[in-house]
Design a protein around this motif. Structure first.
Motif, PDB file in Angstrom:
ATOM      1  N   ILE A   1       0.857  -1.185   0.000  1.00 36.01           N
ATOM      2  CA  ILE A   1       0.000   0.000   0.000  1.00 36.01           C
ATOM      3  C   ILE A   1       0.893   1.235   0.000  1.00 36.01           C
ATOM      4  CG2 ILE A   1      -1.817   1.288   1.202  1.00 36.01           C
ATOM      5  CD1 ILE A   1      -2.749  -1.367   2.384  1.00 36.01           C
ATOM      6  N   GLY A   2       1.064   1.829  -1.161  1.00 39.36           N
ATOM      7  CA  GLY A   2       1.907   3.013  -1.296  1.00 39.36           C
ATOM      8  C   GLY A   2       1.065   4.278  -1.324  1.00 39.36           C
ATOM      9  N   ARG A   3       1.719   5.409  -1.059  1.00 40.18           N
ATOM     10  CA  ARG A   3       1.002   6.689  -1.051  1.00 40.18           C
ATOM     11  C   ARG A   3       1.191   7.415  -2.369  1.00 40.18           C
ATOM     12  NH1 ARG A   3       1.648  12.024   2.850  1.00 40.18           N
ATOM     13  NH2 ARG A   3      -0.560  12.424   3.140  1.00 40.18           N
ATOM     14  N   LYS A   4       0.110   7.948  -2.897  1.00 42.31           N
ATOM     15  CA  LYS A   4       0.177   8.773  -4.097  1.00 42.31           C
ATOM     16  C   LYS A   4       0.589  10.194  -3.715  1.00 42.31           C
ATOM     17  CE  LYS A   4      -3.248   6.301  -6.880  1.00 42.31           C
ATOM     18  NZ  LYS A   4      -4.472   6.442  -7.701  1.00 42.31           N
ATOM     19  N   VAL A   5       0.832  11.006  -4.728  1.00 47.05           N
ATOM     20  CA  VAL A   5       1.218  12.402  -4.491  1.00 47.05           C
ATOM     21  C   VAL A   5       0.078  13.162  -3.816  1.00 47.05           C
ATOM     22  CG1 VAL A   5       1.896  14.576  -5.578  1.00 47.05           C
ATOM     23  CG2 VAL A   5       2.850  12.417  -6.409  1.00 47.05           C
ATOM     24  N   LYS A   6      -1.154  12.906  -4.254  1.00 48.74           N
ATOM     25  CA  LYS A   6      -2.304  13.598  -3.683  1.00 48.74           C
ATOM     26  C   LYS A   6      -2.558  13.115  -2.261  1.00 48.74           C
ATOM     27  CE  LYS A   6      -7.109  14.822  -4.700  1.00 48.74           C
ATOM     28  NZ  LYS A   6      -8.267  14.602  -5.606  1.00 48.74           N
ATOM     29  N   ARG A   7      -2.712  14.049  -1.359  1.00 49.65           N
ATOM     30  CA  ARG A   7      -2.858  13.729   0.060  1.00 49.65           C
ATOM     31  C   ARG A   7      -4.101  12.853   0.306  1.00 49.65           C
ATOM     32  NH1 ARG A   7      -2.612  18.469   4.724  1.00 49.65           N
ATOM     33  NH2 ARG A   7      -1.850  17.137   6.425  1.00 49.65           N
ATOM     34  N   GLY A   8      -3.917  11.800   1.097  1.00 51.30           N
ATOM     35  CA  GLY A   8      -5.031  10.932   1.439  1.00 51.30           C
ATOM     36  C   GLY A   8      -5.394   9.916   0.380  1.00 51.30           C
ATOM     37  N   HIS A   9      -4.543   9.782  -0.646  1.00 48.95           N
ATOM     38  CA  HIS A   9      -4.819   8.833  -1.730  1.00 48.95           C
ATOM     39  C   HIS A   9      -3.656   7.841  -1.842  1.00 48.95           C
ATOM     40  CE1 HIS A   9      -8.452  10.711  -3.603  1.00 48.95           C
ATOM     41  NE2 HIS A   9      -8.019  11.703  -2.845  1.00 48.95           N
ATOM     42  N   TYR A  10      -4.010   6.580  -2.041  1.00 55.38           N
ATOM     43  CA  TYR A  10      -3.036   5.496  -2.026  1.00 55.38           C
ATOM     44  C   TYR A  10      -3.286   4.548  -3.200  1.00 55.38           C
ATOM     45  CZ  TYR A  10      -2.551   7.124   2.789  1.00 55.38           C
ATOM     46  OH  TYR A  10      -2.369   7.914   3.897  1.00 55.38           O
ATOM     47  N   TYR A  11      -2.340   3.645  -3.384  1.00 58.03           N
ATOM     48  CA  TYR A  11      -2.540   2.552  -4.332  1.00 58.03           C
ATOM     49  C   TYR A  11      -2.170   1.251  -3.633  1.00 58.03           C
ATOM     50  CZ  TYR A  11       2.544   2.660  -4.891  1.00 58.03           C
ATOM     51  OH  TYR A  11       3.895   2.629  -4.648  1.00 58.03           O
ATOM     52  N   CYS A  12      -2.772   0.174  -4.064  1.00 55.55           N
ATOM     53  CA  CYS A  12      -2.488  -1.145  -3.509  1.00 55.55           C
ATOM     54  C   CYS A  12      -2.090  -2.072  -4.648  1.00 55.55           C
ATOM     55  CB  CYS A  12      -3.717  -1.687  -2.775  1.00 55.55           C
ATOM     56  SG  CYS A  12      -3.494  -3.372  -2.163  1.00 55.55           S
ATOM     57  N   GLN A  13      -0.886  -2.602  -4.562  1.00 53.58           N
ATOM     58  CA  GLN A  13      -0.396  -3.508  -5.599  1.00 53.58           C
ATOM     59  C   GLN A  13      -0.075  -4.861  -4.981  1.00 53.58           C
ATOM     60  OE1 GLN A  13       2.671  -1.874  -8.044  1.00 53.58           O
ATOM     61  NE2 GLN A  13       2.619  -3.569  -9.488  1.00 53.58           N
ATOM     62  N   PHE A  14      -0.566  -5.929  -5.613  1.00 54.20           N
ATOM     63  CA  PHE A  14      -0.346  -7.287  -5.119  1.00 54.20           C
ATOM     64  C   PHE A  14       0.771  -7.964  -5.901  1.00 54.20           C
ATOM     65  CE2 PHE A  14      -4.910  -6.451  -4.313  1.00 54.20           C
ATOM     66  CZ  PHE A  14      -4.927  -6.637  -2.942  1.00 54.20           C
ATOM     67  N   THR A  15       1.628  -8.685  -5.180  1.00 55.32           N
ATOM     68  CA  THR A  15       2.717  -9.443  -5.797  1.00 55.32           C
ATOM     69  C   THR A  15       2.734 -10.843  -5.193  1.00 55.32           C
ATOM     70  OG1 THR A  15       4.060  -7.432  -6.022  1.00 55.32           O
ATOM     71  CG2 THR A  15       5.205  -9.546  -6.221  1.00 55.32           C
ATOM     72  N   THR A  16       2.575 -11.855  -6.017  1.00 59.70           N
ATOM     73  CA  THR A  16       2.666 -13.226  -5.518  1.00 59.70           C
ATOM     74  C   THR A  16       4.128 -13.572  -5.320  1.00 59.70           C
ATOM     75  OG1 THR A  16       0.606 -13.913  -6.604  1.00 59.70           O
ATOM     76  CG2 THR A  16       2.133 -15.654  -5.971  1.00 59.70           C
ATOM     77  N   LEU A  17       4.522 -13.738  -4.088  1.00 60.14           N
ATOM     78  CA  LEU A  17       5.912 -14.081  -3.768  1.00 60.14           C
ATOM     79  C   LEU A  17       6.151 -15.575  -3.840  1.00 60.14           C
ATOM     80  CD1 LEU A  17       6.575 -11.781  -0.646  1.00 60.14           C
ATOM     81  CD2 LEU A  17       7.114 -11.314  -3.035  1.00 60.14           C
ATOM     82  N   VAL A  18       5.119 -16.346  -3.474  1.00 62.44           N
ATOM     83  CA  VAL A  18       5.252 -17.806  -3.398  1.00 62.44           C
ATOM     84  C   VAL A  18       3.996 -18.455  -3.970  1.00 62.44           C
ATOM     85  CG1 VAL A  18       5.446 -19.775  -1.825  1.00 62.44           C
ATOM     86  CG2 VAL A  18       6.722 -17.677  -1.342  1.00 62.44           C
TER      87      VAL A  18
END
Length: 288
Positions: free
Chosen positions: A228-245
């Motif tokens: 869950i990373g933060r975008k430039v705009k305050r209060g907005h985020y992105y969620c990226q899924f990565t299958t590790l296993v």
């Protein structure tokens, strides 16, 4: 009585619009960073040990950026009490939900892994709105029982089930043949009774949880990282899924644990200010 008072206070504050809450956050930054200096020694020590290659000035700047973000995390978490589902969806973009859904389509459960990074609290709501399959959030109970119950009620608004760490096995066994996701916040500090495995993490020898790996091996479910990373705009985020296993049986002892902790470290090093530096992450040392 105390629990009702806490719940009522959080409810009233959560009714405030975001623009007003961010005004409160700006004031909180000044109070926490300059006035009460909340855990400032802990934050600076953590940053010094994690980034020895940076100058004192650079470490101080990182600390300041963390304290500017931290109050936003507080007010956004309180807002979870009354935020509408549409607003949650607007504020956290799911980059690739299909990475989790494909495992569900194969009839598998998913071992989700995340960290105290970005707004992991609001991420619980977004995960709950992604699917109707069971969503388990594994947590370490707080010492304050009243606050623990109030906050868990807040987190469950959109269907998540809060499961204490020590009860996870019975829940997962019950869901053995049902697609579901069990989300672990895996960067917490274990007790010596919970783990004896140390690894290099953020330039320091670190005692880490191995529970995520143990559950993955037991269930043979894939391990998927939720960033869950933060975008430039305050209060907005992105969620990226990565299958590790994909298949836990293909990995040696502690390899899965190293994989997800190394992923967390890469994420932190890329944007350090969004990790919870006020946490006493390295208070456990190897026993001699």
């Amino acid at each position: 009585m105390r629990k009702k008072s806490i719940a009522a206070l959080l409810y009233v504050i959560s009714l405030l619009p975001f623009w007003f809450l961010y005004g409160i956050s700006d004031v909180l930054f000044i109070i926490l960073f300059y006035v009460v200096k909340y855990r400032k020694k802990v934050v600076l020590e953590n940053l010094r040990n994690s980034f020895p290659e940076k100058s004192e000035s650079e470490q101080y700047t990182l600390a300041k950026h963390f304290y500017q973000f931290f109050p936003d995390l507080i007010v956004e978490s309180i807002k979870m009490r009354t935020i509408h589902a549409a607003d949650v969806i607007k504020r956290i973009e799911l980059v690739n939900p299909e990475e989790v859904l494909r495992h569900f389509e194969q009839g598998k459960g998913v071992i989700g892994v995340t960290a105290h990074y970005g707004n992991w609290e609001l991420g619980i709501h977004r995960l709950s709105l992604m699917t109707d399959y069971p969503r388990l959030v594994i947590y370490k109970p707080l010492n304050d029982k009243d606050f623990n119950e109030v906050y868990n009620a807040l987190r469950c608004r959109f269907g998540a089930t809060m499961v204490p760490m020590k009860q996870i096995l019975r829940h997962i066994v019950r869901l053995k043949r049902t697609p579901h996701i069990s989300m672990f916040v895996a960067d917490q500090t274990p007790t010596y009774q919970d783990s004896d495995y140390f690894m290099e993490f953020m330039n320091q020898e670190t005692l880490v949880y191995t529970g995520t790996e143990r559950i993955a091996r037991l269930t043979k479910n894939p391990v998927v990282y939720c960033h869950i990373g933060r975008k430039v705009k305050r209060g907005h985020y992105y969620c990226q899924f990565t299958t590790l296993v994909e298949d836990p049986d293909q990995y040696g002892e502690h390899e899965i644990t190293r994989l997800h902790n190394n992923f967390t470290e890469r994420m932190i090093r890329k944007q350090p200010e969004y990790w919870l530096w006020s946490h006493k992450r390295w208070k456990r040392k190897r026993r001699i």
